[in-house]
Design an enzyme around this catalytic site. Structure first.
Site, short mmCIF file in Angstrom:
data_model
loop_
_atom_site.label_atom_id
_atom_site.label_comp_id
_atom_site.label_asym_id
_atom_site.label_seq_id
_atom_site.Cartn_x
_atom_site.Cartn_y
_atom_site.Cartn_z
N LEU A 33 45.85 42.44 48.98
CA LEU A 33 45.62 43.63 48.16
C LEU A 33 44.68 43.31 47.00
O LEU A 33 43.73 44.06 46.72
CB LEU A 33 46.95 44.18 47.65
CG LEU A 33 46.89 45.39 46.72
CD1 LEU A 33 46.16 46.55 47.38
CD2 LEU A 33 48.29 45.78 46.28
N TYR A 34 44.94 42.21 46.32
CA TYR A 34 44.12 41.82 45.17
C TYR A 34 42.68 41.56 45.60
O TYR A 34 41.73 42.08 44.99
CB TYR A 34 44.71 40.59 44.50
CG TYR A 34 43.93 40.09 43.31
CD1 TYR A 34 43.87 40.85 42.14
CD2 TYR A 34 43.28 38.87 43.34
CE1 TYR A 34 43.16 40.40 41.04
CE2 TYR A 34 42.58 38.41 42.24
CZ TYR A 34 42.52 39.18 41.10
OH TYR A 34 41.81 38.73 40.01
N ALA A 35 42.50 40.78 46.66
CA ALA A 35 41.15 40.47 47.13
C ALA A 35 40.41 41.71 47.59
O ALA A 35 39.21 41.88 47.33
CB ALA A 35 41.21 39.43 48.25
N SER A 93 40.83 44.78 46.54
CA SER A 93 40.45 45.61 45.38
C SER A 93 39.25 45.03 44.65
O SER A 93 38.34 45.76 44.24
CB SER A 93 41.65 45.76 44.44
OG SER A 93 41.97 44.53 43.80
#
Length: 246
Positions: free
Chosen positions: A154-156, A158
């Site tokens: 999710l972080y990557a 975004s």
């Protein structure tokens, strides 16, 4: 580096870590700085005092990037308080890590709201308030450039969206002399990811330099991209990752 005297900047998420180091470094280079914070008012005010110690104007603005109205409001408030806006540093971001099956809808909504929507909305507002020859610099992550560890999907994802924003926006604003760039930090020693933390050894060992970066090292790159010396650099991604992706 050419003088940045009389220029102004907004640094989002400027109460600690990379954001605080950037706000202070810009002040050292002669820039008046507005910074945003969510909860750490004490940290934000400490940064303000340091900026004022360099003889520059400073203002701390409470702004939750997850609120759709907040990014544009912060841009306009910064420009109003400082009289103009020359530099926007999109630094505020959050990370929710974990197996993809464990991520809730609320997790997804908040990460995308802060890491993607807020950056776009701040850029949109800045495009209307920024002086010609301005600078927009966003802070991504080296995790969007290579395969990171499990749990970072999710972080990557975004942060990867910022590359898709940076390049066409550089084309759009280029005729006005406004540059738009993205930096991709590797492991950096911060409160959220300390160099002596439980997950540090693997990150450190994956870099060519075998160490974490410092917030000042990242801030120095942002300050360069914000300077007059970097007027011919736009639409690009610059890694500051200790050779993690080498």
């Amino acid at each position: 580096m050419n003088s940045s005297s009389n220029r102004t900047a907004l640094v989002t998420g400027g109460s600690r870590g990379i954001g605080a180091a950037t706000a202070i470094r810009l002040a050292q280079d002669g820039v008046d700085v507005a910074l945003t914070y969510v909860q750490d008012e004490a940290g934000a005010q400490a940064v303000v005092r340091k900026i004022e110690g360099y003889g520059r104007r400073a203002v701390a603005l409470r702004a939750d990037a997850a609120d759709a109205a907040s990014p544009a409001t912060a841009v306009h408030d910064a420009a109003d308080a400082l009289g103009r806006l020359d530099i926007l540093v999109n630094n505020a971001g959050i990370g929710v890590l974990g197996p993809i099956t464990s991520l809730t809808d609320a997790d997804i909504d908040r990460v995308l709201a802060v890491n993607v929507r807020a950056v776009f909305l701040a850029c949109r507002a800045a495009a209307g308030r920024m002086s010609d020859g301005g600078r927009i610099i966003s802070v991504g992550t080296a995790l969007s450039r290579y395969t990171g560890g499990p749990g970072g999907t999710l972080y990557a994802m975004s942060k990867s969206a910022l590359a898709g924003l940076t390049k066409p926006l550089a084309r759009e604003l280029g005729p006005r002399g406004i540059t738009v760039n993205l930096i991709q930090p590797g492991p950096v020693d911060t409160d959220l990811n300390p160099a002596d933390g439980p997950f540090a050894a693997g990150q450190r060992g994956a870099t060519a330099l075998e160490r974490f970066g410092t917030t000042d090292e990242v801030a120095s790159l942002i300050a360069y991209l914000a300077s007059e010396d970097a007027a011919y650099i736009t639409g690009t991604e610059v890694a500051v990752d200790g050779g993690h992706a080498a």
